[in-house]
Write a protein that holds these residues in place. Sequence first.
Motif, PDB file in Angstrom:
ATOM      1  N   SER A   1       0.820  -1.214   0.000  1.00  0.00           N
ATOM      2  CA  SER A   1       0.000   0.000   0.000  1.00  0.00           C
ATOM      3  C   SER A   1       0.854   1.263   0.000  1.00  0.00           C
ATOM      4  CB  SER A   1      -0.934   0.006   1.211  1.00  0.00           C
ATOM      5  OG  SER A   1      -0.189   0.004   2.423  1.00  0.00           O
ATOM      6  N   ALA A   2       1.975   1.258   0.721  1.00  0.00           N
ATOM      7  CA  ALA A   2       2.811   2.461   0.776  1.00  0.00           C
ATOM      8  C   ALA A   2       3.365   2.837  -0.599  1.00  0.00           C
ATOM      9  CB  ALA A   2       3.938   2.264   1.794  1.00  0.00           C
ATOM     10  N   PRO A   3       4.012   1.910  -1.351  1.00  0.00           N
ATOM     11  CA  PRO A   3       4.465   2.294  -2.703  1.00  0.00           C
ATOM     12  C   PRO A   3       3.324   2.656  -3.628  1.00  0.00           C
ATOM     13  CG  PRO A   3       5.547   0.274  -1.956  1.00  0.00           C
ATOM     14  CD  PRO A   3       4.442   0.552  -0.993  1.00  0.00           C
ATOM     15  N   LEU A   4       2.179   1.971  -3.474  1.00  0.00           N
ATOM     16  CA  LEU A   4       1.041   2.284  -4.341  1.00  0.00           C
ATOM     17  C   LEU A   4       0.560   3.708  -4.124  1.00  0.00           C
ATOM     18  CD1 LEU A   4      -1.039   1.322  -6.387  1.00  0.00           C
ATOM     19  CD2 LEU A   4      -2.434   0.488  -4.488  1.00  0.00           C
ATOM     20  N   LEU A   5       0.491   4.148  -2.872  1.00  0.00           N
ATOM     21  CA  LEU A   5       0.072   5.519  -2.590  1.00  0.00           C
ATOM     22  C   LEU A   5       1.075   6.524  -3.150  1.00  0.00           C
ATOM     23  CD1 LEU A   5      -1.212   5.127   1.082  1.00  0.00           C
ATOM     24  CD2 LEU A   5      -2.581   5.444  -0.988  1.00  0.00           C
ATOM     25  N   ILE A   6       2.363   6.203  -3.046  1.00  0.00           N
ATOM     26  CA  ILE A   6       3.385   7.097  -3.593  1.00  0.00           C
ATOM     27  C   ILE A   6       3.239   7.220  -5.103  1.00  0.00           C
ATOM     28  CG2 ILE A   6       5.854   7.452  -3.899  1.00  0.00           C
ATOM     29  CD1 ILE A   6       4.879   7.928  -1.061  1.00  0.00           C
ATOM     30  N   ILE A   7       3.008   6.092  -5.777  1.00  0.00           N
ATOM     31  CA  ILE A   7       2.857   6.108  -7.232  1.00  0.00           C
ATOM     32  C   ILE A   7       1.614   6.898  -7.638  1.00  0.00           C
ATOM     33  CG2 ILE A   7       2.401   4.650  -9.247  1.00  0.00           C
ATOM     34  CD1 ILE A   7       4.154   2.514  -7.948  1.00  0.00           C
ATOM     35  N   ILE A   8       0.522   6.733  -6.885  1.00  0.00           N
ATOM     36  CA  ILE A   8      -0.695   7.490  -7.196  1.00  0.00           C
ATOM     37  C   ILE A   8      -0.446   8.988  -7.049  1.00  0.00           C
ATOM     38  CG2 ILE A   8      -3.037   7.979  -6.397  1.00  0.00           C
ATOM     39  CD1 ILE A   8      -3.302   5.031  -5.700  1.00  0.00           C
ATOM     40  N   CYS A   9       0.241   9.380  -5.983  1.00  0.00           N
ATOM     41  CA  CYS A   9       0.547  10.805  -5.780  1.00  0.00           C
ATOM     42  C   CYS A   9       1.455  11.335  -6.887  1.00  0.00           C
ATOM     43  CB  CYS A   9       1.191  11.006  -4.415  1.00  0.00           C
ATOM     44  SG  CYS A   9       0.094  10.710  -3.013  1.00  0.00           S
ATOM     45  N   LEU A  10       2.491  10.570  -7.231  1.00  0.00           N
ATOM     46  CA  LEU A  10       3.397  11.002  -8.303  1.00  0.00           C
ATOM     47  C   LEU A  10       2.662  11.106  -9.636  1.00  0.00           C
ATOM     48  CD1 LEU A  10       6.686   9.005  -7.548  1.00  0.00           C
ATOM     49  CD2 LEU A  10       6.397  11.483  -7.514  1.00  0.00           C
ATOM     50  N   GLY A  11       1.765  10.141  -9.897  1.00  0.00           N
ATOM     51  CA  GLY A  11       1.012  10.186 -11.145  1.00  0.00           C
ATOM     52  C   GLY A  11       0.104  11.402 -11.222  1.00  0.00           C
ATOM     53  N   ALA A  12      -0.564  11.724 -10.121  1.00  0.00           N
ATOM     54  CA  ALA A  12      -1.451  12.888 -10.108  1.00  0.00           C
ATOM     55  C   ALA A  12      -0.672  14.181 -10.283  1.00  0.00           C
ATOM     56  CB  ALA A  12      -2.247  12.912  -8.799  1.00  0.00           C
TER      57      ALA A  12
END
Length: 392
Positions: free
Chosen positions: A96-107
Motif C-alpha cells: 500500500s505504501a508504494p502504491l500511494l506514492i505512485i498514485i501521488c506522483l502520477g497525479a
Amino acid sequence: MPSKLPLFLARLLRFSPLAALPLLSGCGLVVLDPAGDVARQQGDLIVLSTVLMLLIIVPVMALTIFFAWRYRAANKEATYKPDWDHSTQLELVIWSAPLLIIICLGAVTWVATHLLDPYRPLARTGPGQVVAADVKPLDVNVVALDWKWLFIYPEQGVATVNELALPVNRPVRFRISSSSVMNSFYVPALAGQIYAMPGMETKLHGVFDKTGTYEGFSANYSGWGFSQMRFKVKSLPATEFDQWVAEAKATGEGDLTRTAYLKLEQPSQKEPVRRFAAVDPELFDAVVNMCVEPGKMCMHDMMSIDARGGAGVAGIGNVRSVTYDKLAARGTAGLANWSVRYVAALCSQQMPSADRPDAKPVNPAPLKGEGLTHPDKAPERTALNAVPRKTS
C-alpha cells in the motif's frame, strides 16, 4: 609511534574532499533557484517528486539496516521462526505504501504536464500575478545554427547572434527551429528545454521575474562546435530593454537579409555577439520551410501540391530527387537545372500573421487539476509548415 603516523595521514586524506564542501556554497543551483516563474514551478516539481520518493526510500534503507542488525546471528534474543512465510498485515503495508506514492506522483505529473506545457500561453508571471488581457507576449524567433544561436525580434525588427535580451515581467513566446541538425534550446533560469529541429517549428513560453544576466546553451549534442554553443541571456527592465533595442538598431552590422543569413549559417565556432539593425520579416518562415534561397520551393508549397493530389505525370521529374542537401540542393544550382537539382519555387501567398494558429486567442485561465480545457477550446498546436497554403 612514527610507523603509525603515515597510516593515520592516509586515513585522514580519505576525508580531505569534505574540506571542499564550504566552497560549494558559492555554486548557483540555477535549476532550483531560477529567475522565472515557469522554471520555478518546474524546480518545485523536482523537489516535490524527490520528497515523495524519499518517503518510501528512506524507511526502506533504514529498515534494511535495522533488520540486518536485529536479526544477526549473534543476537540470541531475536525471534526465530524458520517456518514463517506470510503475514497479511505486513503485505498490506509493503504494497500500500508504494502504491500511494505512485498514485501521488502520477497525479502531480499529470497536472504539471498540462500546466507547464511549453506550448501553453502563460496565465501568470508569478504567484498571484495574473497576466492582463491586454498584455501582448514578446515574440522571439530562435534558429539553431552550426554552432551558434540566432535570435530574431520580429516586433522590434532586429536580430542578434549569441545574445538574448528580454524584458522582465513580460511573457515571452519563442518560435524555435534549426538550420541543419536537431538541437535543444535551454535557458535553465527561464524555463525548460525544448528541441530545435530543421523543417519544423516548436514553441516555448516563459517569463523572467528577476533582472540579471544568465546563461543559455544547447542541451543536445550537435557536432564539433557543440561545447561553445552558449549565449548570454539578459533580463532587463522595460526601459533598459527599449534602450537595448535602440542600441542594436544604431550599432548593428546592417540588414539580416536572406543573403546575409546564408553566409551566417555557415559552420563556425566561438562566434562573438553580433547584432543586426534590421531583419527580413519573412526570414524565419523561410528557414522553417527550408526555402531561404531564391527559387527554392518551400515545404508548404510541396504539401499544398500533395494535398491536391500531386503534380501528376508532369511533376515526376520535379519531385524525383527531392533529397534535402544543405549546400547542393537548396536552390543554388540555377534555374536551368532545376528539375534535377531541386524543387523550384512557386508563386505562393504568405500566411498573414493574424491567421497563424498561434495567433488565435486562447483562454489564459490556469488549469486546476480536476479537468482540462475542452479540445474545441484548446489552443491549436499545428506547426506553421503543416498548414497548406494557397498557390497561384
